[in-house]
Scaffold this active site. Sequence first.
Site, PDB file in Angstrom:
ATOM      1  N   GLY A   1       1.044 -11.382   3.015  1.00 32.57           N
ATOM      2  CA  GLY A   1       1.511 -10.489   1.953  1.00 32.57           C
ATOM      3  C   GLY A   1       0.937 -10.769   0.583  1.00 32.57           C
ATOM      4  O   GLY A   1       1.348 -10.122  -0.390  1.00 32.57           O
TER       5      GLY A   1
ATOM      6  N   GLY B   1      -3.682 -11.300   5.300  1.00 33.90           N
ATOM      7  CA  GLY B   1      -4.696 -10.361   5.775  1.00 33.90           C
ATOM      8  C   GLY B   1      -5.494  -9.852   4.589  1.00 33.90           C
ATOM      9  O   GLY B   1      -6.626 -10.244   4.340  1.00 33.90           O
ATOM     10  N   ARG B   2      -4.819  -9.013   3.807  1.00 34.14           N
ATOM     11  CA  ARG B   2      -5.465  -8.336   2.685  1.00 34.14           C
ATOM     12  C   ARG B   2      -6.227  -9.285   1.743  1.00 34.14           C
ATOM     13  O   ARG B   2      -7.356  -9.004   1.350  1.00 34.14           O
ATOM     14  CB  ARG B   2      -4.375  -7.624   1.865  1.00 34.14           C
ATOM     15  CG  ARG B   2      -4.890  -6.776   0.733  1.00 34.14           C
ATOM     16  CD  ARG B   2      -3.711  -6.325  -0.173  1.00 34.14           C
ATOM     17  NE  ARG B   2      -2.536  -5.982   0.558  1.00 34.14           N
ATOM     18  CZ  ARG B   2      -2.228  -4.731   0.965  1.00 34.14           C
ATOM     19  NH1 ARG B   2      -3.019  -3.732   0.664  1.00 34.14           N
ATOM     20  NH2 ARG B   2      -1.116  -4.498   1.638  1.00 34.14           N
TER      21      ARG B   2
ATOM     22  N   ARG C   1      -5.085   4.699   2.630  1.00 37.74           N
ATOM     23  CA  ARG C   1      -4.108   4.073   1.736  1.00 37.74           C
ATOM     24  C   ARG C   1      -3.624   4.997   0.603  1.00 37.74           C
ATOM     25  O   ARG C   1      -2.422   5.036   0.320  1.00 37.74           O
ATOM     26  CB  ARG C   1      -4.646   2.755   1.167  1.00 37.74           C
ATOM     27  CG  ARG C   1      -5.069   1.741   2.250  1.00 37.74           C
ATOM     28  CD  ARG C   1      -5.267   0.342   1.700  1.00 37.74           C
ATOM     29  NE  ARG C   1      -4.023  -0.249   1.278  1.00 37.74           N
ATOM     30  CZ  ARG C   1      -3.606  -0.291   0.047  1.00 37.74           C
ATOM     31  NH1 ARG C   1      -4.362   0.147  -0.924  1.00 37.74           N
ATOM     32  NH2 ARG C   1      -2.431  -0.815  -0.241  1.00 37.74           N
TER      33      ARG C   1
ATOM     34  N   CYS D   1      -8.871  18.358   5.705  1.00 39.73           N
ATOM     35  CA  CYS D   1      -8.002  19.494   5.396  1.00 39.73           C
ATOM     36  C   CYS D   1      -6.546  19.071   5.271  1.00 39.73           C
ATOM     37  O   CYS D   1      -5.702  19.403   6.118  1.00 39.73           O
ATOM     38  CB  CYS D   1      -8.188  20.578   6.448  1.00 39.73           C
ATOM     39  SG  CYS D   1      -9.824  21.282   6.310  1.00 39.73           S
ATOM     40  N   GLU D   2      -6.287  18.303   4.251  1.00 35.60           N
ATOM     41  CA  GLU D   2      -4.941  17.843   3.901  1.00 35.60           C
ATOM     42  C   GLU D   2      -4.925  17.706   2.384  1.00 35.60           C
ATOM     43  O   GLU D   2      -5.855  17.120   1.807  1.00 35.60           O
ATOM     44  CB  GLU D   2      -4.655  16.437   4.477  1.00 35.60           C
ATOM     45  CG  GLU D   2      -4.651  16.321   5.967  1.00 35.60           C
ATOM     46  CD  GLU D   2      -3.308  16.644   6.605  1.00 35.60           C
ATOM     47  OE1 GLU D   2      -2.300  16.744   5.887  1.00 35.60           O
ATOM     48  OE2 GLU D   2      -3.304  16.819   7.825  1.00 35.60           O
TER      49      GLU D   2
ATOM     50  N   TYR E   1      -7.562  -2.812   5.472  1.00 32.96           N
ATOM     51  CA  TYR E   1      -6.827  -1.601   5.831  1.00 32.96           C
ATOM     52  C   TYR E   1      -7.616  -0.336   5.515  1.00 32.96           C
ATOM     53  O   TYR E   1      -7.041   0.690   5.147  1.00 32.96           O
ATOM     54  CB  TYR E   1      -5.448  -1.594   5.160  1.00 32.96           C
ATOM     55  CG  TYR E   1      -4.624  -2.821   5.484  1.00 32.96           C
ATOM     56  CD1 TYR E   1      -4.187  -3.054   6.778  1.00 32.96           C
ATOM     57  CD2 TYR E   1      -4.307  -3.774   4.498  1.00 32.96           C
ATOM     58  CE1 TYR E   1      -3.445  -4.188   7.089  1.00 32.96           C
ATOM     59  CE2 TYR E   1      -3.572  -4.914   4.801  1.00 32.96           C
ATOM     60  CZ  TYR E   1      -3.147  -5.112   6.103  1.00 32.96           C
ATOM     61  OH  TYR E   1      -2.415  -6.227   6.412  1.00 32.96           O
TER      62      TYR E   1
HETATM   63  N1  LLP Z   1       2.053 -10.956   8.972  1.00 32.33           N
HETATM   64  C1  LLP Z   1       2.816  -9.945   9.411  1.00 32.33           C
HETATM   65  C2  LLP Z   1       3.891 -10.221  10.367  1.00 32.33           C
HETATM   66  C3  LLP Z   1       2.572  -8.639   8.947  1.00 32.33           C
HETATM   67  O1  LLP Z   1       3.341  -7.636   9.366  1.00 32.33           O
HETATM   68  C4  LLP Z   1       1.514  -8.418   8.041  1.00 32.33           C
HETATM   69  C5  LLP Z   1       1.209  -7.069   7.548  1.00 32.33           C
HETATM   70  C6  LLP Z   1       0.740  -9.511   7.616  1.00 32.33           C
HETATM   71  C7  LLP Z   1       1.046 -10.764   8.102  1.00 32.33           C
HETATM   72  C8  LLP Z   1      -0.410  -9.370   6.663  1.00 32.33           C
HETATM   73  O2  LLP Z   1      -0.044  -8.824   5.448  1.00 32.33           O
HETATM   74  P1  LLP Z   1      -1.093  -8.847   4.222  1.00 32.33           P
HETATM   75  O3  LLP Z   1      -1.382 -10.295   3.891  1.00 32.33           O
HETATM   76  O4  LLP Z   1      -2.315  -8.154   4.644  1.00 32.33           O
HETATM   77  O5  LLP Z   1      -0.400  -8.147   3.118  1.00 32.33           O
HETATM   78  N2  LLP Z   1      -1.568  -1.031   5.796  1.00 32.33           N
HETATM   79  C9  LLP Z   1      -0.874  -1.566   4.643  1.00 32.33           C
HETATM   80  C10 LLP Z   1      -0.432  -2.979   4.849  1.00 32.33           C
HETATM   81  C11 LLP Z   1       0.439  -3.114   6.073  1.00 32.33           C
HETATM   82  C12 LLP Z   1       0.782  -4.519   6.339  1.00 32.33           C
HETATM   83  C13 LLP Z   1       1.510  -4.672   7.625  1.00 32.33           C
HETATM   84  N3  LLP Z   1       1.820  -6.027   7.940  1.00 32.33           N
HETATM   85  C14 LLP Z   1      -1.747  -1.399   3.409  1.00 32.33           C
HETATM   86  O6  LLP Z   1      -2.840  -0.866   3.521  1.00 32.33           O
HETATM   87  O7  LLP Z   1      -1.346  -1.763   2.305  1.00 32.33           O
END
Ligand code: LLP
Length: 430
Positions: free
Chosen positions: A245, A285-286, A326, A361-362, A388
């Site tokens: 996160g 992740g991000r 996004r 087309c949205e 993402y």
């Molecule tokens: N761990 C779990 C259990 C998660 O559900 C997620 C993300 C992460 C780690 C990694 O989160 P990050 O570090 O990337 O914030 N598609 C959305 C983000 C969805 C995240 C879902 N879960 C976006 O583009 O902002």
Amino acid sequence: MSSGGLIRGDDGTLRLCGAPLEALLQAAGVDTPAYVYDLDAIAASARALVAALGDRGVCCYAIKANDAAPIARVIIREGCGIDVVSGGELRVALACGAKPDQIVYSGVAKRDDEIDLALSTGIRAIHAESVEEVDRIAARARALRLRDASIGLRVNPSVEADTHAHIATGHDEAKFGIARDDVPRALDAIRASSGALRLVSMSSHVGSMLMTTDPYVEALRVLVEVVREVQARGFTLRYVDAGGGFGVPYRDDQQAVPGPAFVTAARRTLDEAGLADLALLIEPGRWLVAAHGVLLTRVIQPKRSNAGGVARRWLLVDAGMNDLIRPALYQAHHRIVPVDAPASAPAGSVVVPWRVAGPVCESSDDFGEHPLPDPPPSLLAIREAGAYGRSMASTYNTRPIAAEVFVSGGAVVSVRRARAIDALVADETT
Ligand code: LLP
């Protein structure tokens, strides 16, 4: 060699990993829309988190952010594990060289075949998200005649993170995680497995795009209390997983604390709670990839209108919400900048607000308003598209998934071409 990241060179052209973006596109032999990634910068981000953890934890890359093999391989090479949420992601992680003991698997609705794959691979732990799921995992472990299969419990910490509702996961209404009050029942289910399962961890993930460490620490404090209760019932844990996160700034007016600060804050929280002996797992992740990828797009044409005396100005581009969802899904604003040198703009050109929109087309296929030259440049970079973007892409409107260009040392090292339209049409018609 790489000078790291996205910068505007002395000649005014936009460069990634030290090389002009337009030249990278040509070297790769692909056209727009195309994602271009700086593998060196991604490696440096992974290295920073691995260094912050030292020998007291594991960084498991949440591969959902971007599951391209060249990216996963670089991150794994820096010593990271992988956080997966599907059997498909698990297979990609293994194919990219992740060690099973460095893979964790969360997800609210894992199918039996996915559980079987995780159990038989011997990953670090399957993180169960409901009491019912603990029973299902136990049943699968018994069916596979396994003993002591590693299981973790993902706890919903009941913390409201200050983020978009679609990416907040740690509150009572969310489908994710086991409510704190239900943890004793989950422990009973593990005990009732009579040795098929062994509890190794407790985890939580409070949500995405955390700009400060406060909600992360708040959730971890709840988790720490649960850990103590679990230990008091005689369970010996191996690690605590504080989740991912870590936020990144998408807009000029946003600020986010850097990823390693989350590690330091989490480690301090565990140490102060007397849990220094437990390893810390993180699942970013991000933060590892977002800033190190751009989505290149060409301007198809401007469109000016004058409805009811209101002048409007659109810039219609060849990337759409199917390439980067996004903005449509979370009202996210990704900066959009010209790739060419501003000096190459024709005399008399001025910077004006353009509404940049794609071909889908949205009405929500709209990247928002951006200050860009008029007359408009031909090639644009949509920033922070490394996370993402491709992983959430679709073929909506029978549009191919865009090409991907992977760059290291200032040169193209790998290319994934867009699927040919002919092949896509054949998919739909045969
Ligand atoms: N761990 C779990 C259990 C998660 O559900 C997620 C993300 C992460 C780690 C990694 O989160 P990050 O570090 O990337 O914030 N598609 C959305 C983000 C969805 C995240 C879902 N879960 C976006 O583009 O902002």
